[in-house]
Design a protein around this motif. Structure first.
Motif, PDB file in Angstrom:
ATOM      1  N   VAL A 126      15.468 102.355 115.730  1.00  0.00           N
ATOM      2  CA  VAL A 126      15.315 101.015 116.280  1.00  0.00           C
ATOM      3  C   VAL A 126      16.739 100.733 116.973  1.00  0.00           C
ATOM      4  N   SER A 127      17.768 101.443 116.743  1.00  0.00           N
ATOM      5  CA  SER A 127      19.066 101.262 117.334  1.00  0.00           C
ATOM      6  C   SER A 127      19.242 102.266 118.280  1.00  0.00           C
ATOM      7  N   GLN A 128      18.407 103.447 118.180  1.00  0.00           N
ATOM      8  CA  GLN A 128      18.702 104.289 119.333  1.00  0.00           C
ATOM      9  C   GLN A 128      17.607 104.497 120.489  1.00  0.00           C
ATOM     10  N   ALA A 129      16.569 103.990 120.324  1.00  0.00           N
ATOM     11  CA  ALA A 129      15.198 104.182 121.007  1.00  0.00           C
ATOM     12  C   ALA A 129      15.420 103.104 122.211  1.00  0.00           C
ATOM     13  N   ASP A 130      14.868 103.326 123.437  1.00  0.00           N
ATOM     14  CA  ASP A 130      14.507 102.277 124.103  1.00  0.00           C
ATOM     15  C   ASP A 130      13.115 101.596 123.913  1.00  0.00           C
ATOM     16  N   ALA A 131      12.298 102.142 123.381  1.00  0.00           N
ATOM     17  CA  ALA A 131      10.955 101.485 123.008  1.00  0.00           C
ATOM     18  C   ALA A 131      10.206 102.197 121.747  1.00  0.00           C
ATOM     19  N   ILE A 132       9.742 101.443 121.121  1.00  0.00           N
ATOM     20  CA  ILE A 132       9.228 102.063 120.061  1.00  0.00           C
ATOM     21  C   ILE A 132       7.574 101.495 119.794  1.00  0.00           C
ATOM     22  N   PHE A 133       6.517 102.391 119.689  1.00  0.00           N
ATOM     23  CA  PHE A 133       5.250 102.209 119.666  1.00  0.00           C
ATOM     24  C   PHE A 133       4.797 102.405 118.128  1.00  0.00           C
ATOM     25  N   ASN A 192      18.547  94.287 119.905  1.00  0.00           N
ATOM     26  CA  ASN A 192      18.890  95.607 120.755  1.00  0.00           C
ATOM     27  C   ASN A 192      18.214  95.625 121.956  1.00  0.00           C
ATOM     28  N   GLY A 193      17.470  94.964 122.343  1.00  0.00           N
ATOM     29  CA  GLY A 193      16.575  95.037 123.681  1.00  0.00           C
ATOM     30  C   GLY A 193      15.758  96.268 123.567  1.00  0.00           C
ATOM     31  N   THR A 216      -8.284  94.497 104.371  1.00  0.00           N
ATOM     32  CA  THR A 216      -8.503  95.421 103.242  1.00  0.00           C
ATOM     33  C   THR A 216      -7.471  96.748 103.658  1.00  0.00           C
ATOM     34  N   SER A 217      -6.763  96.638 104.886  1.00  0.00           N
ATOM     35  CA  SER A 217      -5.879  97.573 105.319  1.00  0.00           C
ATOM     36  C   SER A 217      -4.947  97.813 104.305  1.00  0.00           C
ATOM     37  N   LEU A 218      -4.330  99.157 104.608  1.00  0.00           N
ATOM     38  CA  LEU A 218      -3.456  99.868 103.847  1.00  0.00           C
ATOM     39  C   LEU A 218      -2.144  99.079 104.015  1.00  0.00           C
ATOM     40  N   LEU A 219      -1.872  98.221 103.168  1.00  0.00           N
ATOM     41  CA  LEU A 219      -0.797  97.134 103.149  1.00  0.00           C
ATOM     42  C   LEU A 219       0.246  97.311 102.121  1.00  0.00           C
ATOM     43  N   GLU A 220       1.450  97.316 102.867  1.00  0.00           N
ATOM     44  CA  GLU A 220       2.640  97.401 101.673  1.00  0.00           C
ATOM     45  C   GLU A 220       3.464  95.966 101.749  1.00  0.00           C
ATOM     46  N   GLU A 221       2.761  95.203 100.890  1.00  0.00           N
ATOM     47  CA  GLU A 221       3.404  94.015 100.750  1.00  0.00           C
ATOM     48  C   GLU A 221       4.823  93.884 100.841  1.00  0.00           C
ATOM     49  N   GLU A 222       5.393  94.695  99.788  1.00  0.00           N
ATOM     50  CA  GLU A 222       6.877  94.740  99.775  1.00  0.00           C
ATOM     51  C   GLU A 222       7.795  95.025 100.779  1.00  0.00           C
ATOM     52  N   MET A 223       6.932  95.697 101.878  1.00  0.00           N
ATOM     53  CA  MET A 223       7.645  96.071 103.197  1.00  0.00           C
ATOM     54  C   MET A 223       7.663  95.084 104.188  1.00  0.00           C
ATOM     55  N   VAL A 224       6.787  93.956 103.858  1.00  0.00           N
ATOM     56  CA  VAL A 224       6.606  93.015 105.134  1.00  0.00           C
ATOM     57  C   VAL A 224       7.802  92.436 105.558  1.00  0.00           C
ATOM     58  N   GLY A 225       8.740  92.173 104.658  1.00  0.00           N
ATOM     59  CA  GLY A 225      10.275  91.687 105.129  1.00  0.00           C
ATOM     60  C   GLY A 225      10.882  92.732 105.880  1.00  0.00           C
ATOM     61  N   PHE A 226      10.931  93.808 105.636  1.00  0.00           N
ATOM     62  CA  PHE A 226      11.515  94.980 106.082  1.00  0.00           C
ATOM     63  C   PHE A 226      10.963  95.020 107.378  1.00  0.00           C
ATOM     64  N   CYS A 227       9.713  95.184 107.726  1.00  0.00           N
ATOM     65  CA  CYS A 227       8.946  95.335 108.967  1.00  0.00           C
ATOM     66  C   CYS A 227       9.467  93.967 109.861  1.00  0.00           C
ATOM     67  N   GLY A 228       9.482  92.802 109.305  1.00  0.00           N
ATOM     68  CA  GLY A 228      10.087  91.662 109.981  1.00  0.00           C
ATOM     69  C   GLY A 228      11.566  91.798 110.527  1.00  0.00           C
ATOM     70  N   GLN A 229      12.371  92.431 109.642  1.00  0.00           N
ATOM     71  CA  GLN A 229      13.813  92.797 110.011  1.00  0.00           C
ATOM     72  C   GLN A 229      13.879  93.779 111.277  1.00  0.00           C
ATOM     73  N   ILE A 230      12.939  94.839 111.189  1.00  0.00           N
ATOM     74  CA  ILE A 230      12.952  95.920 112.171  1.00  0.00           C
ATOM     75  C   ILE A 230      12.410  95.170 113.576  1.00  0.00           C
ATOM     76  N   LEU A 231      11.670  94.248 113.570  1.00  0.00           N
ATOM     77  CA  LEU A 231      11.161  93.531 114.759  1.00  0.00           C
ATOM     78  C   LEU A 231      12.246  92.677 115.289  1.00  0.00           C
ATOM     79  N   GLU A 232      13.068  92.215 114.138  1.00  0.00           N
ATOM     80  CA  GLU A 232      14.053  91.106 114.851  1.00  0.00           C
ATOM     81  C   GLU A 232      15.113  92.083 115.534  1.00  0.00           C
ATOM     82  N   LYS A 233      15.478  93.227 114.777  1.00  0.00           N
ATOM     83  CA  LYS A 233      16.619  94.167 115.243  1.00  0.00           C
ATOM     84  C   LYS A 233      16.290  94.722 116.607  1.00  0.00           C
ATOM     85  N   ALA A 234      15.084  95.118 116.793  1.00  0.00           N
ATOM     86  CA  ALA A 234      14.394  95.590 118.241  1.00  0.00           C
ATOM     87  C   ALA A 234      14.779  94.434 119.287  1.00  0.00           C
ATOM     88  N   GLU A 235      14.412  93.220 118.886  1.00  0.00           N
ATOM     89  CA  GLU A 235      14.442  92.137 119.815  1.00  0.00           C
ATOM     90  C   GLU A 235      16.118  92.186 120.180  1.00  0.00           C
TER      91      GLU A 235
END
Ligand code: ADP
Ligand code: MG
Length: 395
Positions: free
Chosen positions: A211-218, A258-259, A237-256
């Motif tokens: 997330v800090s090195q790429a230009d785009a993430i899919f 970092n452009g 009923t998707s494969l959901l990792e409840e405890e990782m939701v916060g981490f995913c939110g942070q990744i999305l914020e970091k991506a934003e």
């Protein structure tokens, strides 16, 4: 490369101990090799050594015998397949250290090849025992590591032995480090990272790094559900990792911050049960019904991903886009594999399942590089130093 390779050694009359990764899949309950990609991948190194006057002693593990002899995991059939591929005889010795092994390897002539028995029949292998490593080292003049798939393990045949002999990289290991290292160090930009596979929790470090090195993430695969949840979507009923939701939110914020452009699926293929031919439908991501699970990315997501891939200078892909083992949830992975293959970018595939999918689709040849190391490629992309590489002599 910062490590010595087989090109730095005068092999004439020398005996090489080559750690290969011949941990090949066998047809269930048999000794029949179902896929020999790993054996083929070691041929250039073996041929380089034999044609330069070395005798070659190969060692590998197969399966998880747990430090005991397991007849089902002996290597006769592997030696036979190697012999067919090399179109030359390959000796086989029913041990990997000790008097019998020593006697047999000492009889080898320049240009001859021999395969030792499964190194994991000894507990000293995984324990990285010094005496066991010395036993291996006694068999040769120079150690070569060409087992990229095992380089993330500090075992006697990947680490210990390298401290007992001159130790250099084989051609496969060298290529893996160049290709995967190129993604991290000096990629042709823009760098696109495609993530999928089962779980976010398996890929935390590589997501953080890219997330800090790429230009785009899919993002697709099972992990997309947790990212979609972080965006406030219902994922049924998707494969959901409840405890990782916060981490995913942070990744999305970091991506934003970092452009970095992030592409999450616009739509998904959902099912009530993951079975071949099960009822499925395609829905926008904000309309996943209760009781249904995400099994693949949808057609609109495929269109979006494929429209951006040709803009990339480099694409690194880890993790299938859906449950590609089960029809019809293989569509996203198939489309993305084709999109990657024909993107015109430098394309690097890491991850065991991803490599398997690309291979099944007959697209391996279209990629710049398909890593032979599942876990090792992931650890390398995370930025970890692999013990099997660190142990080799510096250039
Ligand atoms: P790799 O080995 O390439 O790193 P992973 O091991 O992370 O990939 O993930 C591969 C697995 O992810 C596959 O078995 C596949 O079925 C599973 N998978 C992909 N998409 C989904 C999904 N939507 N739901 C559940 N499992 C998924
Ligand atoms: Mg995997």
């Amino acid at each position: 490369m910062s490590k010595k390779t087989i090109n730095d050694i005068d092999w004439n009359g020398k005996r090489a101990l080559v750690r290969v990764d011949f941990n090949v899949p066998m047809e269930r309950g048999t000794n029949v090799i179902s896929d020999d990609v790993r054996i083929r991948a070691a041929l250039p190194t073996i041929q380089h050594l034999t044609s330069n006057g070395a005798s070659v002693v190969l060692c590998t593990h197969l399966g998880r015998p747990g430090g005991k002899v397991d007849p089902a995991l002996e290597l006769q059939t592997v030696a036979k397949r190697l012999s067919e591929l090399l179109e030359a005889p390959v000796g086989y010795v029913h041990d990997c250290v000790g008097a019998i092994a020593l006697e047999q390897v000492e009889a080898l002539k320049p240009g001859e090849v021999m395969l030792l028995e499964n190194v994991r029949f000894y507990p000293g292998e995984e324990a990285n025992d010094v005496e066991f490593a010395k036993g291996l080292a006694a068999l040769a003049d120079v150690y070569v590591n060409d087992a990229f798939g095992t380089a993330h393990r500090a075992h006697a045949s990947t680490d210990g032995v390298a401290h007992q002999l001159p130790a250099v990289a084989g051609l496969l290991l060298e290529r893996e480090l160049e290709m995967l290292g190129g993604v991290l160090e000096n990629p042709e930009r823009p760098l696109g990272a495609i993530f999928g596979g089962a779980k976010v929790s398996d890929k935390v470090k590589v997501l953080e790094r890219l997330v800090s090195q790429a230009d785009a993430i899919f993002i697709g695969g099972g992990m997309a559900a947790t990212f979609l949840k972080a965006q406030g979507h219902n994922v049924g009923t998707s494969l959901l990792e409840e405890e990782m939701v916060g981490f995913c939110g942070q990744i999305l914020e970091k991506a934003e911050a970092n452009g970095v452009a992030v592409y999450l699926p616009d739509d998904v293929t959902v099912t009530k049960n993951l079975e071949s031919g099960a009822e499925s439908k395609k829905v926008p991501v904000d309309q996943v019904p209760d009781g249904w699970m995400i099994a693949d990315i949808g057609p609109a997501a495929i269109d979006t991903f494929l429209s951006h891939l040709p803009d990339m200078g480099t694409i690194v892909w880890n993790g299938p886009m859906g449950v590609f083992e089960i029809y019809p949830f293989d569509k996203g992975t198939e489309a993305v594999a084709k999109g990657v293959a024909f993107s015109g970018a430098v394309t690097v595939i890491g991850g065991g399942s991803t490599a398997e999918a690309v291979d099944l689709l007959g697209l391996a040849e279209e990629m710049t590089h398909v890593s032979t190391g599942g876990g090792a490629s992931l650890e390398f992309l995370e930025g970890k130093v692999l013990p099997g590489v660190a142990a080799l002599d510096d250039a």
